[in-house]
Design a protein around this motif. Structure first.
Motif, PDB file in Angstrom:
ATOM      1  N   ILE A  43     -18.060 -22.876  19.648  1.00 47.12           N
ATOM      2  CA  ILE A  43     -18.193 -24.365  19.574  1.00 47.12           C
ATOM      3  C   ILE A  43     -17.138 -25.057  20.307  1.00 47.12           C
ATOM      4  O   ILE A  43     -17.527 -26.059  20.878  1.00 47.12           O
ATOM      5  N   ALA A  44     -15.804 -24.625  20.545  1.00 46.80           N
ATOM      6  CA  ALA A  44     -14.819 -25.278  21.150  1.00 46.80           C
ATOM      7  C   ALA A  44     -15.240 -25.181  22.890  1.00 46.80           C
ATOM      8  O   ALA A  44     -15.045 -26.142  23.631  1.00 46.80           O
ATOM      9  N   THR A  45     -15.680 -24.152  23.148  1.00 43.90           N
ATOM     10  CA  THR A  45     -16.338 -24.126  24.484  1.00 43.90           C
ATOM     11  C   THR A  45     -17.371 -25.015  25.008  1.00 43.90           C
ATOM     12  O   THR A  45     -17.162 -25.810  25.879  1.00 43.90           O
ATOM     13  N   LYS A  46     -18.232 -25.163  24.192  1.00 47.81           N
ATOM     14  CA  LYS A  46     -19.329 -26.210  24.475  1.00 47.81           C
ATOM     15  C   LYS A  46     -18.772 -27.554  24.235  1.00 47.81           C
ATOM     16  O   LYS A  46     -19.102 -28.244  25.027  1.00 47.81           O
ATOM     17  N   GLN A  47     -18.000 -27.929  23.203  1.00 48.49           N
ATOM     18  CA  GLN A  47     -17.674 -29.192  23.021  1.00 48.49           C
ATOM     19  C   GLN A  47     -16.512 -29.799  24.324  1.00 48.49           C
ATOM     20  O   GLN A  47     -16.468 -31.006  24.650  1.00 48.49           O
ATOM     21  N   ALA A  48     -15.790 -28.716  24.805  1.00 51.27           N
ATOM     22  CA  ALA A  48     -14.870 -28.921  25.790  1.00 51.27           C
ATOM     23  C   ALA A  48     -15.454 -29.288  26.968  1.00 51.27           C
ATOM     24  O   ALA A  48     -15.132 -30.159  27.814  1.00 51.27           O
ATOM     25  N   LYS A  49     -16.478 -28.466  27.389  1.00 53.33           N
ATOM     26  CA  LYS A  49     -17.124 -28.819  28.505  1.00 53.33           C
ATOM     27  C   LYS A  49     -18.055 -29.917  28.385  1.00 53.33           C
ATOM     28  O   LYS A  49     -17.991 -30.981  29.657  1.00 53.33           O
ATOM     29  N   TRP A  51     -17.245 -32.603  26.661  1.00 55.29           N
ATOM     30  CA  TRP A  51     -16.129 -33.907  26.906  1.00 55.29           C
ATOM     31  C   TRP A  51     -15.758 -33.961  28.286  1.00 55.29           C
ATOM     32  O   TRP A  51     -15.670 -34.948  28.647  1.00 55.29           O
ATOM     33  N   ALA A  52     -15.479 -32.854  29.108  1.00 52.00           N
ATOM     34  CA  ALA A  52     -15.045 -33.146  30.362  1.00 52.00           C
ATOM     35  C   ALA A  52     -16.147 -33.625  31.251  1.00 52.00           C
ATOM     36  O   ALA A  52     -16.053 -34.427  32.158  1.00 52.00           O
ATOM     37  N   ASP A  53     -17.348 -33.201  31.100  1.00 45.25           N
ATOM     38  CA  ASP A  53     -18.441 -33.949  31.747  1.00 45.25           C
ATOM     39  C   ASP A  53     -18.695 -35.510  31.669  1.00 45.25           C
ATOM     40  O   ASP A  53     -18.886 -36.134  32.450  1.00 45.25           O
ATOM     41  N   ASN A  54     -18.226 -35.840  30.201  1.00 42.53           N
ATOM     42  CA  ASN A  54     -18.272 -37.243  30.053  1.00 42.53           C
ATOM     43  C   ASN A  54     -17.115 -37.987  30.125  1.00 42.53           C
ATOM     44  O   ASN A  54     -17.115 -39.079  30.007  1.00 42.53           O
ATOM     45  N   GLU A  59      -9.370 -40.451  31.543  1.00 43.82           N
ATOM     46  CA  GLU A  59      -9.207 -39.869  30.599  1.00 43.82           C
ATOM     47  C   GLU A  59      -8.830 -38.253  30.670  1.00 43.82           C
ATOM     48  O   GLU A  59      -7.789 -37.791  30.262  1.00 43.82           O
ATOM     49  N   LEU A  60      -9.485 -37.988  32.022  1.00 43.58           N
ATOM     50  CA  LEU A  60      -9.224 -36.161  32.408  1.00 43.58           C
ATOM     51  C   LEU A  60      -7.460 -36.131  32.794  1.00 43.58           C
ATOM     52  O   LEU A  60      -6.863 -35.212  32.751  1.00 43.58           O
ATOM     53  N   ARG A  61      -7.099 -37.223  33.560  1.00 47.47           N
ATOM     54  CA  ARG A  61      -5.800 -37.395  34.188  1.00 47.47           C
ATOM     55  C   ARG A  61      -4.822 -37.457  32.884  1.00 47.47           C
ATOM     56  O   ARG A  61      -3.927 -36.897  32.989  1.00 47.47           O
ATOM     57  N   SER A  62      -5.208 -38.255  31.848  1.00 48.06           N
ATOM     58  CA  SER A  62      -4.200 -38.409  30.943  1.00 48.06           C
ATOM     59  C   SER A  62      -4.153 -37.195  30.176  1.00 48.06           C
ATOM     60  O   SER A  62      -2.996 -36.710  29.745  1.00 48.06           O
ATOM     61  N   TYR A  63      -5.289 -36.559  29.834  1.00 42.41           N
ATOM     62  CA  TYR A  63      -5.281 -35.387  29.057  1.00 42.41           C
ATOM     63  C   TYR A  63      -4.506 -34.275  29.548  1.00 42.41           C
ATOM     64  O   TYR A  63      -3.830 -33.254  29.240  1.00 42.41           O
ATOM     65  N   LYS A  64      -4.632 -34.196  31.250  1.00 49.70           N
ATOM     66  CA  LYS A  64      -4.085 -32.991  32.043  1.00 49.70           C
ATOM     67  C   LYS A  64      -2.696 -33.012  31.891  1.00 49.70           C
ATOM     68  O   LYS A  64      -1.981 -31.991  31.645  1.00 49.70           O
ATOM     69  N   TYR A  65      -2.129 -34.360  31.721  1.00 50.28           N
ATOM     70  CA  TYR A  65      -0.528 -34.444  31.299  1.00 50.28           C
ATOM     71  C   TYR A  65      -0.108 -34.630  30.255  1.00 50.28           C
ATOM     72  O   TYR A  65       1.298 -34.806  29.871  1.00 50.28           O
ATOM     73  N   SER A  66      -1.028 -34.496  29.048  1.00 53.58           N
ATOM     74  CA  SER A  66      -0.499 -34.552  27.679  1.00 53.58           C
ATOM     75  C   SER A  66       0.246 -33.349  27.294  1.00 53.58           C
ATOM     76  O   SER A  66       0.331 -32.413  27.962  1.00 53.58           O
ATOM     77  N   ARG A 106     -10.799 -44.060  17.457  1.00 51.11           N
ATOM     78  CA  ARG A 106     -11.134 -44.316  18.794  1.00 51.11           C
ATOM     79  C   ARG A 106     -12.458 -43.558  19.023  1.00 51.11           C
ATOM     80  O   ARG A 106     -12.881 -42.832  18.515  1.00 51.11           O
ATOM     81  N   ALA A 107     -12.848 -44.293  20.328  1.00 53.28           N
ATOM     82  CA  ALA A 107     -14.058 -43.737  20.664  1.00 53.28           C
ATOM     83  C   ALA A 107     -14.040 -42.090  21.066  1.00 53.28           C
ATOM     84  O   ALA A 107     -12.982 -41.768  21.878  1.00 53.28           O
ATOM     85  N   GLU A 108     -15.128 -41.488  20.923  1.00 53.39           N
ATOM     86  CA  GLU A 108     -15.317 -40.211  21.499  1.00 53.39           C
ATOM     87  C   GLU A 108     -15.444 -40.208  23.160  1.00 53.39           C
ATOM     88  O   GLU A 108     -14.958 -39.193  23.746  1.00 53.39           O
ATOM     89  N   SER A 109     -16.095 -41.095  23.667  1.00 61.21           N
ATOM     90  CA  SER A 109     -16.436 -40.992  24.878  1.00 61.21           C
ATOM     91  C   SER A 109     -17.066 -42.609  25.365  1.00 61.21           C
ATOM     92  O   SER A 109     -17.250 -43.389  24.644  1.00 61.21           O
TER      93      SER A 109
END
Length: 143
Positions: A43-49, A51-54, A59-66, A106-109
């Protein structure tokens, strides 16, 4: 067993850093909800992929440095459990289409096109076995 960036499932090893980090966060939250490893990892594998695609570049930059995920991280399991039964909303705000679970903070995407947001909302709703509620750009509910 909770994971972190030093100790994680083998299936995460070839993921990009941000996707791996997100997958670990999701998997740890699922474990806290009572899922076993065999359920949480796919489940985590699918949802993370997804999330990253969308996710937007910001968002990606912010999450990278969180903060890095930790085995001791706590997740608001009561709030998360309540949201599992809620419908998924698609609405227009701040010049973009947003997908958010009803009553989530907050919004998911976010998406440039309504069709993209609707596709993501349908995927989330199908996973949770809930419905999608769609709004027009003017904020009126659509059937």
């Amino acid at each position: 067993m909770p994971w972190n960036l030093s100790d994680y499932p083998d299936s995460f090893k070839n993921f990009d850093h941000v996707v791996k980090k997100k997958a670990i966060d999701i998997a740890n939250a699922l474990l806290e909800e009572g899922y076993d490893d065999g359920q949480a990892i796919p489940i985590a594998t699918k949802q993370a992929k997804v999330w990253a695609d969308n996710a937007s570049p910001e968002e990606l930059r912010s999450y990278k440095y969180s903060d890095r995920p930790s085995k001791a991280d706590e997740h608001d399991s009561k709030a998360n459990a309540q949201l599992l039964d809620n419908d998924v909303l698609v609405y227009f705000e701040e010049e973009e289409w947003k997908v958010r679970t009803k009553e989530a903070k907050r919004a998911e995407s976010t998406h440039a096109k309504k069709e993209q947001a609707l596709a993501r909302a349908k995927e989330i709703a199908a996973n949770k076995e809930t419905s999608v509620i769609t709004y027009t750009k003017d904020g009126e509910r659509q059937d």
